[in-house]
Design a protein around this motif. Structure first.
Motif, PDB file in Angstrom:
ATOM      1  N   UNK A   1     -12.939-104.646   4.889  1.00 55.47           N
ATOM      2  CA  UNK A   1     -12.967-103.198   5.082  1.00 55.47           C
ATOM      3  C   UNK A   1     -12.843-102.495   3.730  1.00 55.47           C
ATOM      4  N   UNK A   2     -13.734-101.523   3.491  1.00 49.51           N
ATOM      5  CA  UNK A   2     -13.723-100.800   2.217  1.00 49.51           C
ATOM      6  C   UNK A   2     -12.476 -99.930   2.099  1.00 49.51           C
ATOM      7  N   UNK A   3     -11.945 -99.883   0.904  1.00 46.16           N
ATOM      8  CA  UNK A   3     -10.846 -98.951   0.642  1.00 46.16           C
ATOM      9  C   UNK A   3     -11.433 -97.565   0.430  1.00 46.16           C
ATOM     10  N   UNK A   4     -10.650 -96.548   0.824  1.00 47.62           N
ATOM     11  CA  UNK A   4     -11.157 -95.182   0.789  1.00 47.62           C
ATOM     12  C   UNK A   4     -10.334 -94.323  -0.160  1.00 47.62           C
ATOM     13  N   UNK A   5     -11.039 -93.590  -1.023  1.00 39.83           N
ATOM     14  CA  UNK A   5     -10.403 -92.694  -1.981  1.00 39.83           C
ATOM     15  C   UNK A   5     -10.880 -91.280  -1.711  1.00 39.83           C
ATOM     16  N   UNK A   6      -9.960 -90.347  -1.529  1.00 42.28           N
ATOM     17  CA  UNK A   6     -10.299 -88.934  -1.375  1.00 42.28           C
ATOM     18  C   UNK A   6      -9.995 -88.211  -2.683  1.00 42.28           C
ATOM     19  N   UNK A  36     -16.857 -92.848 -10.597  1.00 44.18           N
ATOM     20  CA  UNK A  36     -15.775 -93.675 -10.042  1.00 44.18           C
ATOM     21  C   UNK A  36     -16.316 -94.607  -8.959  1.00 44.18           C
ATOM     22  N   UNK A  37     -17.145 -94.060  -8.070  1.00 41.39           N
ATOM     23  CA  UNK A  37     -17.733 -94.887  -7.011  1.00 41.39           C
ATOM     24  C   UNK A  37     -18.556 -96.033  -7.597  1.00 41.39           C
ATOM     25  N   UNK A  38     -19.365 -95.720  -8.593  1.00 43.22           N
ATOM     26  CA  UNK A  38     -20.217 -96.741  -9.184  1.00 43.22           C
ATOM     27  C   UNK A  38     -19.425 -97.868  -9.820  1.00 43.22           C
ATOM     28  N   UNK A  39     -18.314 -97.540 -10.450  1.00 43.64           N
ATOM     29  CA  UNK A  39     -17.513 -98.564 -11.133  1.00 43.64           C
ATOM     30  C   UNK A  39     -16.634 -99.347 -10.165  1.00 43.64           C
ATOM     31  N   UNK A  40     -16.151 -98.699  -9.116  1.00 44.33           N
ATOM     32  CA  UNK A  40     -15.312 -99.416  -8.154  1.00 44.33           C
ATOM     33  C   UNK A  40     -16.146-100.345  -7.277  1.00 44.33           C
ATOM     34  N   UNK A  41     -17.387 -99.949  -7.018  1.00 40.34           N
ATOM     35  CA  UNK A  41     -18.273-100.846  -6.273  1.00 40.34           C
ATOM     36  C   UNK A  41     -18.264-100.636  -4.779  1.00 40.34           C
ATOM     37  N   UNK A  42     -19.036-101.478  -4.065  1.00 45.30           N
ATOM     38  CA  UNK A  42     -19.255-101.264  -2.635  1.00 45.30           C
ATOM     39  C   UNK A  42     -18.026-101.518  -1.759  1.00 45.30           C
ATOM     40  N   UNK A  43     -17.005-102.125  -2.313  1.00 43.34           N
ATOM     41  CA  UNK A  43     -15.803-102.348  -1.507  1.00 43.34           C
ATOM     42  C   UNK A  43     -14.893-101.120  -1.476  1.00 43.34           C
ATOM     43  N   UNK A  44     -15.386-100.042  -2.101  1.00 41.46           N
ATOM     44  CA  UNK A  44     -14.641 -98.785  -2.099  1.00 41.46           C
ATOM     45  C   UNK A  44     -15.557 -97.670  -1.620  1.00 41.46           C
ATOM     46  N   UNK A  45     -14.956 -96.678  -0.948  1.00 39.22           N
ATOM     47  CA  UNK A  45     -15.677 -95.470  -0.563  1.00 39.22           C
ATOM     48  C   UNK A  45     -14.972 -94.275  -1.211  1.00 39.22           C
ATOM     49  N   UNK A  46     -15.680 -93.603  -2.094  1.00 41.55           N
ATOM     50  CA  UNK A  46     -15.111 -92.444  -2.785  1.00 41.55           C
ATOM     51  C   UNK A  46     -15.631 -91.170  -2.122  1.00 41.55           C
ATOM     52  N   UNK A  47     -14.726 -90.359  -1.601  1.00 42.22           N
ATOM     53  CA  UNK A  47     -15.083 -89.105  -0.919  1.00 42.22           C
ATOM     54  C   UNK A  47     -14.772 -87.944  -1.862  1.00 42.22           C
ATOM     55  N   UNK A  48     -15.800 -87.174  -2.179  1.00 36.70           N
ATOM     56  CA  UNK A  48     -15.606 -86.008  -3.037  1.00 36.70           C
ATOM     57  C   UNK A  48     -15.271 -84.786  -2.180  1.00 36.70           C
ATOM     58  N   UNK A  49     -14.182 -84.123  -2.497  1.00 30.84           N
ATOM     59  CA  UNK A  49     -13.790 -82.897  -1.794  1.00 30.84           C
ATOM     60  C   UNK A  49     -13.424 -81.849  -2.835  1.00 30.84           C
ATOM     61  N   UNK A  77      -7.542 -84.324   5.511  1.00 31.23           N
ATOM     62  CA  UNK A  77      -6.930 -85.654   5.610  1.00 31.23           C
ATOM     63  C   UNK A  77      -7.218 -86.275   6.968  1.00 31.23           C
ATOM     64  N   UNK A  78      -7.108 -85.452   8.003  1.00 28.07           N
ATOM     65  CA  UNK A  78      -7.338 -85.982   9.351  1.00 28.07           C
ATOM     66  C   UNK A  78      -8.800 -86.372   9.547  1.00 28.07           C
ATOM     67  N   UNK A  79      -9.702 -85.635   8.914  1.00 27.63           N
ATOM     68  CA  UNK A  79     -11.123 -85.949   9.052  1.00 27.63           C
ATOM     69  C   UNK A  79     -11.474 -87.289   8.421  1.00 27.63           C
ATOM     70  N   UNK A  80     -10.818 -87.602   7.309  1.00 27.16           N
ATOM     71  CA  UNK A  80     -11.209 -88.782   6.537  1.00 27.16           C
ATOM     72  C   UNK A  80     -10.259 -89.969   6.670  1.00 27.16           C
ATOM     73  N   UNK A  81      -9.163 -89.792   7.407  1.00 30.07           N
ATOM     74  CA  UNK A  81      -8.213 -90.886   7.580  1.00 30.07           C
ATOM     75  C   UNK A  81      -8.879 -92.068   8.281  1.00 30.07           C
ATOM     76  N   UNK A  82      -8.429 -93.315   8.003  1.00 31.43           N
ATOM     77  CA  UNK A  82      -7.332 -93.650   7.102  1.00 31.43           C
ATOM     78  C   UNK A  82      -7.769 -93.641   5.640  1.00 31.43           C
ATOM     79  N   UNK A  83      -6.847 -93.247   4.783  1.00 30.08           N
ATOM     80  CA  UNK A  83      -7.110 -93.152   3.356  1.00 30.08           C
ATOM     81  C   UNK A  83      -6.163 -94.081   2.594  1.00 30.08           C
ATOM     82  N   UNK A  84      -6.716 -94.735   1.577  1.00 29.34           N
ATOM     83  CA  UNK A  84      -5.891 -95.616   0.749  1.00 29.34           C
ATOM     84  C   UNK A  84      -5.332 -94.897  -0.470  1.00 29.34           C
ATOM     85  N   UNK A  85      -6.089 -93.946  -0.981  1.00 26.52           N
ATOM     86  CA  UNK A  85      -5.680 -93.240  -2.197  1.00 26.52           C
ATOM     87  C   UNK A  85      -6.203 -91.809  -2.148  1.00 26.52           C
ATOM     88  N   UNK A  86      -5.350 -90.862  -2.554  1.00 23.44           N
ATOM     89  CA  UNK A  86      -5.766 -89.463  -2.686  1.00 23.44           C
ATOM     90  C   UNK A  86      -5.545 -89.045  -4.129  1.00 23.44           C
TER      91      UNK A  86
END
Length: 216
Positions: A1-6, A36-49, A77-86
């Motif tokens: 499962x990809x980690x998620x960054x907001x 950031x997304x490009x360097x972290x790679x496909x195992x991460x999802x970076x959400x820009x807000x 937060x509720x829209x994008x949860x669960x989040x690993x990092x904000x």
């Protein structure tokens, strides 16, 4: 499962081109969130807000209540949860003359957002996510046509990093000073250009990985 960054921020997270309007935006791969997304790679999802004019906790009497970061944070937060990092990079708009805020109270606004995140616990299995506070780079002295709006903010902006670091330490959050790797563009004195986006994205990728993540 990809980690998620907001990435929760203002126009410098939105990617507004210095000296242009809010609709003139760098492409995804040029913005620090995209780097950031490009360097972290496909195992991460970076959400820009990112939103132009967003404050920490203030309704803007001119631009409207939608600029209040605290009001929007919870549904976001509720829209994008669960989040690993904000990652929170705000504070510049709090320095507008109409808010009359000292740097220490801008940091308190950041602290309110951290408390709100932990109260909602939008991490995996209802836990708290990691939180990183990023101090924006200091403004330049020449703010062009924005001088009257940010009058006196230049000196305050140079004190944000220390105040944010103190707040991050007190709340046991991660901290990064963007001013150590990039500066604002001379085009308007408070937005970052494409090179600065790249440098910030590269630096934050290292900071994110340095947190030390258990195997997913």
């Amino acid at each position: 499962m990809a980690r998620t960054v907001l990435c929760f921020g203002d126009s410098n997270t939105h990617g507004q081109v210095p000296g242009r309007g809010p609709l003139d935006r760098y492409r995804r791969e040029q913005r620090w969130g995209g780097v950031l997304q490009g360097l972290l790679g496909p195992n991460w999802q970076v959400i820009e807000e990112g939103l132009s004019g967003r404050t920490t906790v203030h309704d803007d009497p001119i631009e409207g209540s939608l600029k209040n970061g605290r009001t929007y944070l919870r549904p976001c937060l509720q829209s994008h949860a669960p989040l690993d990092l904000i990652i929170i990079m705000l504070g510049t708009n709090d320095l507008k003359r109409r808010f009359n805020m000292p740097p220490s109270e801008v940091a308190m606004g950041i602290g309110c957002l951290v408390h709100d995140i932990r109260e909602l616990s939008p991490g995996r299995t209802g836990n708290d996510p990691e939180i990183m506070i990023v101090a924006p780079p200091p403004m330049l002295e020449d703010l062009k046509e924005w001088e009257s709006i940010f009058s006196g903010a230049q000196e305050k902006s140079r004190k944000l990093a220390l105040e944010f670091e103190i707040m991050a330490d007190s709340l046991e959050a991660h901290f990064f000073d963007a001013g150590t790797v990039c500066q604002c563009s001379p085009a308007d004195g408070f937005h970052i250009d494409e090179d600065a986006h790249r440098l910030l994205g590269e630096a934050l990728a290292q900071e994110v990985l340095a947190i030390g993540w258990p195997d997913a």
